[in-house]
Design a protein around this motif. Structure first.
Motif, PDB file in Angstrom:
ATOM      1  N   ASN A   1       3.631  34.544  -3.702  1.00 61.61           N
ATOM      2  CA  ASN A   1       4.606  33.761  -2.951  1.00 61.61           C
ATOM      3  C   ASN A   1       5.998  33.783  -3.572  1.00 61.61           C
ATOM      4  OD1 ASN A   1       3.278  32.342  -0.628  1.00 61.61           O
ATOM      5  ND2 ASN A   1       1.812  31.975  -2.252  1.00 61.61           N
TER       6      ASN A   1
ATOM      7  N   ASN B   1       2.417  42.889  -7.015  1.00 57.94           N
ATOM      8  CA  ASN B   1       1.132  42.464  -6.490  1.00 57.94           C
ATOM      9  C   ASN B   1       0.040  43.496  -6.755  1.00 57.94           C
ATOM     10  OD1 ASN B   1       1.206  39.792  -5.151  1.00 57.94           O
ATOM     11  ND2 ASN B   1       3.017  40.713  -4.255  1.00 57.94           N
TER      12      ASN B   1
ATOM     13  N   PHE C   1       8.438  34.279   5.668  1.00 59.63           N
ATOM     14  CA  PHE C   1       7.169  34.139   4.950  1.00 59.63           C
ATOM     15  C   PHE C   1       6.729  32.688   4.906  1.00 59.63           C
ATOM     16  CE2 PHE C   1       7.974  38.075   2.097  1.00 59.63           C
ATOM     17  CZ  PHE C   1       7.638  38.874   3.163  1.00 59.63           C
ATOM     18  N   GLU C   2       5.410  32.506   4.764  1.00 63.19           N
ATOM     19  CA  GLU C   2       4.851  31.163   4.678  1.00 63.19           C
ATOM     20  C   GLU C   2       3.631  31.212   3.766  1.00 63.19           C
ATOM     21  OE1 GLU C   2       3.903  27.941   8.067  1.00 63.19           O
ATOM     22  OE2 GLU C   2       2.676  29.736   8.107  1.00 63.19           O
ATOM     23  N   ALA C   3       3.503  30.213   2.874  1.00 65.51           N
ATOM     24  CA  ALA C   3       2.328  30.144   2.005  1.00 65.51           C
ATOM     25  C   ALA C   3       1.154  29.624   2.809  1.00 65.51           C
ATOM     26  CB  ALA C   3       2.603  29.228   0.818  1.00 65.51           C
TER      27      ALA C   3
ATOM     28  N   SER D   1      -1.308  33.525  -7.012  1.00 61.50           N
ATOM     29  CA  SER D   1      -0.685  32.879  -5.848  1.00 61.50           C
ATOM     30  C   SER D   1       0.806  32.741  -6.052  1.00 61.50           C
ATOM     31  CB  SER D   1      -1.272  31.491  -5.614  1.00 61.50           C
ATOM     32  OG  SER D   1      -2.654  31.550  -5.566  1.00 61.50           O
TER      33      SER D   1
ATOM     34  N   SER E   1       8.317  43.529  -5.215  1.00 61.85           N
ATOM     35  CA  SER E   1       7.280  42.516  -5.019  1.00 61.85           C
ATOM     36  C   SER E   1       5.933  43.183  -4.732  1.00 61.85           C
ATOM     37  CB  SER E   1       7.635  41.592  -3.863  1.00 61.85           C
ATOM     38  OG  SER E   1       8.815  40.909  -4.140  1.00 61.85           O
TER      39      SER E   1
ATOM     40  N   ARG F   1       7.744  43.285   5.825  1.00 62.66           N
ATOM     41  CA  ARG F   1       9.175  43.119   5.554  1.00 62.66           C
ATOM     42  C   ARG F   1       9.860  44.487   5.441  1.00 62.66           C
ATOM     43  NH1 ARG F   1      10.920  40.536  -0.082  1.00 62.66           N
ATOM     44  NH2 ARG F   1      13.172  40.512   0.101  1.00 62.66           N
TER      45      ARG F   1
ATOM     46  N   VAL G   1      -5.512  37.199  -2.146  1.00 64.71           N
ATOM     47  CA  VAL G   1      -4.142  36.688  -2.260  1.00 64.71           C
ATOM     48  C   VAL G   1      -3.162  37.844  -2.409  1.00 64.71           C
ATOM     49  CG1 VAL G   1      -2.579  35.422  -3.748  1.00 64.71           C
ATOM     50  CG2 VAL G   1      -4.773  34.446  -3.181  1.00 64.71           C
TER      51      VAL G   1
ATOM     52  N   ALA H   1      -0.186  39.264   0.181  1.00 70.38           N
ATOM     53  CA  ALA H   1       1.215  39.433  -0.196  1.00 70.38           C
ATOM     54  C   ALA H   1       1.679  40.860   0.071  1.00 70.38           C
ATOM     55  CB  ALA H   1       1.409  39.082  -1.659  1.00 70.38           C
TER      56      ALA H   1
ATOM     57  N   GLN I   1       4.701  41.940   2.430  1.00 74.39           N
ATOM     58  CA  GLN I   1       5.843  42.722   1.948  1.00 74.39           C
ATOM     59  C   GLN I   1       5.992  44.015   2.731  1.00 74.39           C
ATOM     60  OE1 GLN I   1       8.023  41.564   0.048  1.00 74.39           O
ATOM     61  NE2 GLN I   1       7.015  39.913  -1.058  1.00 74.39           N
TER      62      GLN I   1
ATOM     63  N   VAL J   1      -8.387  36.526  -5.880  1.00 75.46           N
ATOM     64  CA  VAL J   1      -7.133  37.136  -6.322  1.00 75.46           C
ATOM     65  C   VAL J   1      -6.842  38.380  -5.474  1.00 75.46           C
ATOM     66  CG1 VAL J   1      -5.969  38.237  -8.249  1.00 75.46           C
ATOM     67  CG2 VAL J   1      -7.387  36.237  -8.631  1.00 75.46           C
TER      68      VAL J   1
ATOM     69  N   SER K   1      -5.658  28.807  -4.696  1.00 79.46           N
ATOM     70  CA  SER K   1      -5.153  30.136  -4.339  1.00 79.46           C
ATOM     71  C   SER K   1      -4.438  30.087  -2.994  1.00 79.46           C
ATOM     72  CB  SER K   1      -6.295  31.143  -4.305  1.00 79.46           C
ATOM     73  OG  SER K   1      -7.314  30.717  -3.453  1.00 79.46           O
ATOM     74  N   LYS K   2      -3.185  30.470  -3.063  1.00 81.11           N
ATOM     75  CA  LYS K   2      -2.355  30.468  -1.855  1.00 81.11           C
ATOM     76  C   LYS K   2      -1.865  31.874  -1.587  1.00 81.11           C
ATOM     77  CE  LYS K   2      -1.310  26.043  -0.512  1.00 81.11           C
ATOM     78  NZ  LYS K   2      -0.401  25.151  -1.234  1.00 81.11           N
ATOM     79  N   GLY K   3      -2.158  32.393  -0.403  1.00 87.73           N
ATOM     80  CA  GLY K   3      -1.661  33.706  -0.031  1.00 87.73           C
ATOM     81  C   GLY K   3      -0.370  33.590   0.768  1.00 87.73           C
ATOM     82  N   VAL K   4       0.058  34.711   1.314  1.00 87.16           N
ATOM     83  CA  VAL K   4       1.279  34.720   2.119  1.00 87.16           C
ATOM     84  C   VAL K   4       0.947  35.234   3.504  1.00 87.16           C
ATOM     85  CG1 VAL K   4       3.696  35.364   2.102  1.00 87.16           C
ATOM     86  CG2 VAL K   4       2.382  35.562   0.034  1.00 87.16           C
TER      87      VAL K   4
END
Lengths: 136, 135
Positions: free
Chosen positions: B31, A117, A49-51, B27, A113, A20, A9, A13, A17, A6, A61-64
């Motif tokens: 995202n 996080n 952005f892309e997962a 996640s 965002s 950005r 991830v 993010a 951000q 976590v 678990s998917k990060g950015v």
């Protein structure tokens, strides 16, 4: 301990951000720039952005990550100012194509965002601390 | 009455699933601004029932052909992920609803703390049972 994922991830993010936010800062700073480093009018920069999978958990678990930084394709803002040394033969000066309103909303969205996080990370930390206290 | 070991394995299974769910929700939140990302989640109840069915005289049990084979349990698997139904569609194809995700993550964290409290209480109960004979 998979709760550490976590952290990965959420931090990915946060990095995305803040990139950005960086792009927003550079766009706003150059909102009135007439020329950029390459001699042409400054073009607004946007991040894409892309997962991306994080840790050893695959789908779980998917990060950015920032896949690329693209330049805004909008035409430059033309201002009639014949006295300006950068004016063309008709007296128009090509300013950057930065849309200030768009950038401001982008900035607010990025900062919200980021905050969320941070909160997710804090929640995970609280959960882990609770786990350490089992049996005490 | 269930033994302490049985209880603890049940609780640890619940904690595992809560941890997994926390990862999935984190996640989703990470995202929230990724184009075309689809929010995911899994049903804790179903996953827990599957895990319990696997560990308590299970639906799928491993066959042992030799006396030296270990029994093995089906408890350790990860939950089946599903896609969340979208309430409001976004232009960029993202289906993360921040309000839903945040409330779910808060609920999940609270449930995790409840389980950890239950484990603590179970151990405390056993401790007091052990110490009462010395008094």
């Amino acid at each position: 301990m998979s709760l550490f994922n976590v952290f990965q991830v959420a931090s990915s993010a946060m990095t995305a951000q803040s990139m950005r936010l960086n792009a927003v800062a550079s766009n706003l700073a150059n909102a009135d720039s007439v020329v950029s480093a390459d001699g042409k009018p400054y073009r607004a920069k946007q991040v894409v952005f892309e997962a991306t999978p994080m840790g050893d958990n695959g789908e779980l678990s998917k990060g950015v990550r920032v896949r690329q930084v693209v330049e805004d394709a909008a035409p430059p803002r033309m201002v009639y100012d014949p006295k300006n040394p950068a004016a063309d033969e008709k007296g128009y000066v090509a300013f950057s194509n930065v849309n200030v309103v768009e950038e401001m909303t982008n900035m607010i969205s990025a900062s919200r965002s980021y905050q969320t996080n941070v909160e997710v990370m804090n929640t995970a930390k609280t959960m882990m601390l609770r786990t350490l206290q089992i049996g005490q | 009455m269930t033994t302490l070991t049985q209880d603890l394995s049940l609780f640890s299974q619940a904690m595992n699933l809560r941890t997994q769910r926390h990862q999935v929700l984190a996640s989703n939140i990470a995202n929230a601004d990724t184009p075309n990302y689809k929010a995911r989640d899994f049903s804790f109840e179903n996953a827990m029932q599957n895990a319990m069915a696997g560990s308590v005289g299970g639906s799928v049990s491993m066959t042992t052909t030799s006396g030296r084979h270990l029994a093995g349990s089906n408890a350790g698997g990860s939950a089946a992920l599903q896609y969340r139904k979208e309430t409001q569609s976004a232009v960029d194809g993202n289906t993360v609803d921040m309000d839903v995700e945040r409330s779910q993550i808060a609920e999940n964290a609270m449930q995790y703390q409840i389980v950890s409290q239950l484990i603590s209480d179970r151990i405390k109960g056993m401790r007091s049972a052990l110490s009462s004979t010395n008094a």
